[in-house]
Design a protein around this motif. Structure first.
Motif, PDB file in Angstrom:
ATOM      1  N   VAL A 185       0.806  -1.215   0.000  1.00  0.00           N
ATOM      2  CA  VAL A 185       0.000   0.000   0.000  1.00  0.00           C
ATOM      3  C   VAL A 185       0.838   1.265   0.000  1.00  0.00           C
ATOM      4  N   THR A 186       2.195   1.170   0.066  1.00  0.00           N
ATOM      5  CA  THR A 186       2.964   2.403   0.082  1.00  0.00           C
ATOM      6  C   THR A 186       3.879   2.573  -1.121  1.00  0.00           C
ATOM      7  N   THR A 187       4.348   1.487  -1.746  1.00  0.00           N
ATOM      8  CA  THR A 187       5.271   1.676  -2.857  1.00  0.00           C
ATOM      9  C   THR A 187       4.533   2.265  -4.049  1.00  0.00           C
ATOM     10  N   ARG A 188       5.252   3.048  -4.850  1.00  0.00           N
ATOM     11  CA  ARG A 188       4.570   3.774  -5.912  1.00  0.00           C
ATOM     12  C   ARG A 188       4.493   2.989  -7.203  1.00  0.00           C
ATOM     13  N   ASN A 189       5.318   1.984  -7.359  1.00  0.00           N
ATOM     14  CA  ASN A 189       5.304   1.204  -8.594  1.00  0.00           C
ATOM     15  C   ASN A 189       4.272   0.084  -8.469  1.00  0.00           C
ATOM     16  N   VAL A 190       3.359   0.013  -9.431  1.00  0.00           N
ATOM     17  CA  VAL A 190       2.267  -0.957  -9.339  1.00  0.00           C
ATOM     18  C   VAL A 190       2.785  -2.381  -9.435  1.00  0.00           C
ATOM     19  N   ILE A 191       3.835  -2.587 -10.257  1.00  0.00           N
ATOM     20  CA  ILE A 191       4.398  -3.928 -10.399  1.00  0.00           C
ATOM     21  C   ILE A 191       4.998  -4.399  -9.072  1.00  0.00           C
ATOM     22  N   TYR A 192       5.725  -3.490  -8.396  1.00  0.00           N
ATOM     23  CA  TYR A 192       6.277  -3.858  -7.089  1.00  0.00           C
ATOM     24  C   TYR A 192       5.155  -4.228  -6.132  1.00  0.00           C
ATOM     25  N   SER A 193       4.071  -3.465  -6.163  1.00  0.00           N
ATOM     26  CA  SER A 193       2.957  -3.770  -5.270  1.00  0.00           C
ATOM     27  C   SER A 193       2.428  -5.174  -5.525  1.00  0.00           C
ATOM     28  N   ALA A 194       2.282  -5.533  -6.804  1.00  0.00           N
ATOM     29  CA  ALA A 194       1.763  -6.855  -7.126  1.00  0.00           C
ATOM     30  C   ALA A 194       2.690  -7.935  -6.584  1.00  0.00           C
ATOM     31  N   PHE A 195       4.014  -7.722  -6.699  1.00  0.00           N
ATOM     32  CA  PHE A 195       4.917  -8.770  -6.224  1.00  0.00           C
ATOM     33  C   PHE A 195       4.989  -8.818  -4.703  1.00  0.00           C
ATOM     34  N   PHE A 196       4.835  -7.675  -4.030  1.00  0.00           N
ATOM     35  CA  PHE A 196       4.759  -7.731  -2.562  1.00  0.00           C
ATOM     36  C   PHE A 196       3.468  -8.412  -2.118  1.00  0.00           C
ATOM     37  N   LEU A 197       2.413  -8.263  -2.935  1.00  0.00           N
ATOM     38  CA  LEU A 197       1.158  -8.948  -2.618  1.00  0.00           C
ATOM     39  C   LEU A 197       1.361 -10.465  -2.624  1.00  0.00           C
ATOM     40  N   LEU A 198       2.276 -10.952  -3.489  1.00  0.00           N
ATOM     41  CA  LEU A 198       2.620 -12.379  -3.494  1.00  0.00           C
ATOM     42  C   LEU A 198       3.101 -12.827  -2.118  1.00  0.00           C
ATOM     43  N   PHE A 199       4.018 -12.041  -1.508  1.00  0.00           N
ATOM     44  CA  PHE A 199       4.535 -12.427  -0.192  1.00  0.00           C
ATOM     45  C   PHE A 199       3.443 -12.335   0.871  1.00  0.00           C
TER      46      PHE A 199
END
Lengths: 165, 103
Positions: free
Chosen positions: A23-37
């Protein structure tokens, strides 16, 4: 602290830290991969709660299905060539205050409520009982969910279809 | 204090829920709002499974957790189809710029 507690704190930290990055990183791709964890951490929490089948379903449906769908959504709705995969944020200060208050209220309610705990015996596996319940007590919901998934499939395909110009 | 009890799971799910709400409120990209919704559904699921274990309710809580996962899959598919349509119409998916019902 025994192994159970250590594993709980490990999975809880994985879940919360990666959810915070989602919910804080600005890159949408990074958000998707953190959602994996985050999803993997929640699956670990399910295992600790003696819900092994739910944990497997969590990994298969969320990681194998929903996360892939979200990644497709990110890819198809951004100008990849312009590297414009960043998302804007708004209302940061009022949202932080309001959500902080909400979190404080929820956490204090969860801590100070006198929950009446009565643990039962934990079976070795939950698949057999879940399968039996699906075709007895929850049969109607099971069938309705099948129809709902069919409707969602047809609806999503017809909404997202390109018009023949 | 460090002994894991029901409260630990409930606090974990409360924090996860708050993070999901924060993501929904602050993000402008519609796909990010969907990710916040998934976080909230996961928090609710943790509550279902935790109460099923610590309350000796049998497997009802786990069944409802399964149903929530199925509904989340259907919701993600429909929502992404709508987001794709919005992108085709407005060429962006920032939800604060989409304020027309009709082009």
């Amino acid at each position: 602290m025994n192994y159970y507690d250590i594993l709980f704190y490990l999975f809880a930290i994985i879940t919360l830290v990666s959810a915070g990055f989602v919910v804080t990183t600005r890159n949408v791709i990074y958000s998707a991969f953190f959602l994996l964890f985050t999803f993997f951490g929640v699956a670990g929490i399910y295992v600790l709660l003696a819900a092994d089948f739910i944990a497997v379903v969590q990994i298969m449906v969320y990681v194998g299905g929903i996360l892939i769908l979200l990644l497709f959504g990110v890819m198809l709705t951004n100008k990849i060539t312009n590297v414009d995969i960043r998302t804007g944020t708004g209302n940061l200060l009022p949202a932080s205050i309001a959500v902080g208050l909400l979190m404080g209220a929820l956490v204090s309610v969860m801590i100070y409520t006198g929950w009446k705990v009565q643990p039962g015996e934990v079976p070795d596996t939950s698949i057999k009982q879940l399968g039996a319940l699906l075709i007895t007590d929850y049969l109607l919901i099971f069938e309705l969910l099948g129809i709902l998934l069919l409707i969602a499939l047809i609806g999503a395909a017809s909404i997202a279809r390109r018009d023949k110009e | 204090m460090f002994q894991v009890t029901l409260q630990h799971f409930l606090v974990l799910s409360a924090i996860l829920f708050s993070l999901g709400v924060y993501g929904i409120v602050t993000r402008k990209n519609a796909v990010m709002v969907l990710m916040g919704i998934e976080l909230i559904l996961n928090a609710a699921n943790i509550n279902f499974v935790a109460f099923a274990k610590f309350g000796n309710f049998g497997f009802g809580g786990q069944m409802y957790a399964l149903f929530v996962i199925v509904l989340a899959a259907a919701e993600a598919a429909i929502a992404l189809a709508i987001v794709l349509n919005i992108y085709k119409t407005f060429t962006n998916v920032n939800i604060d710029e989409i304020d027309n019902l009709k082009e």
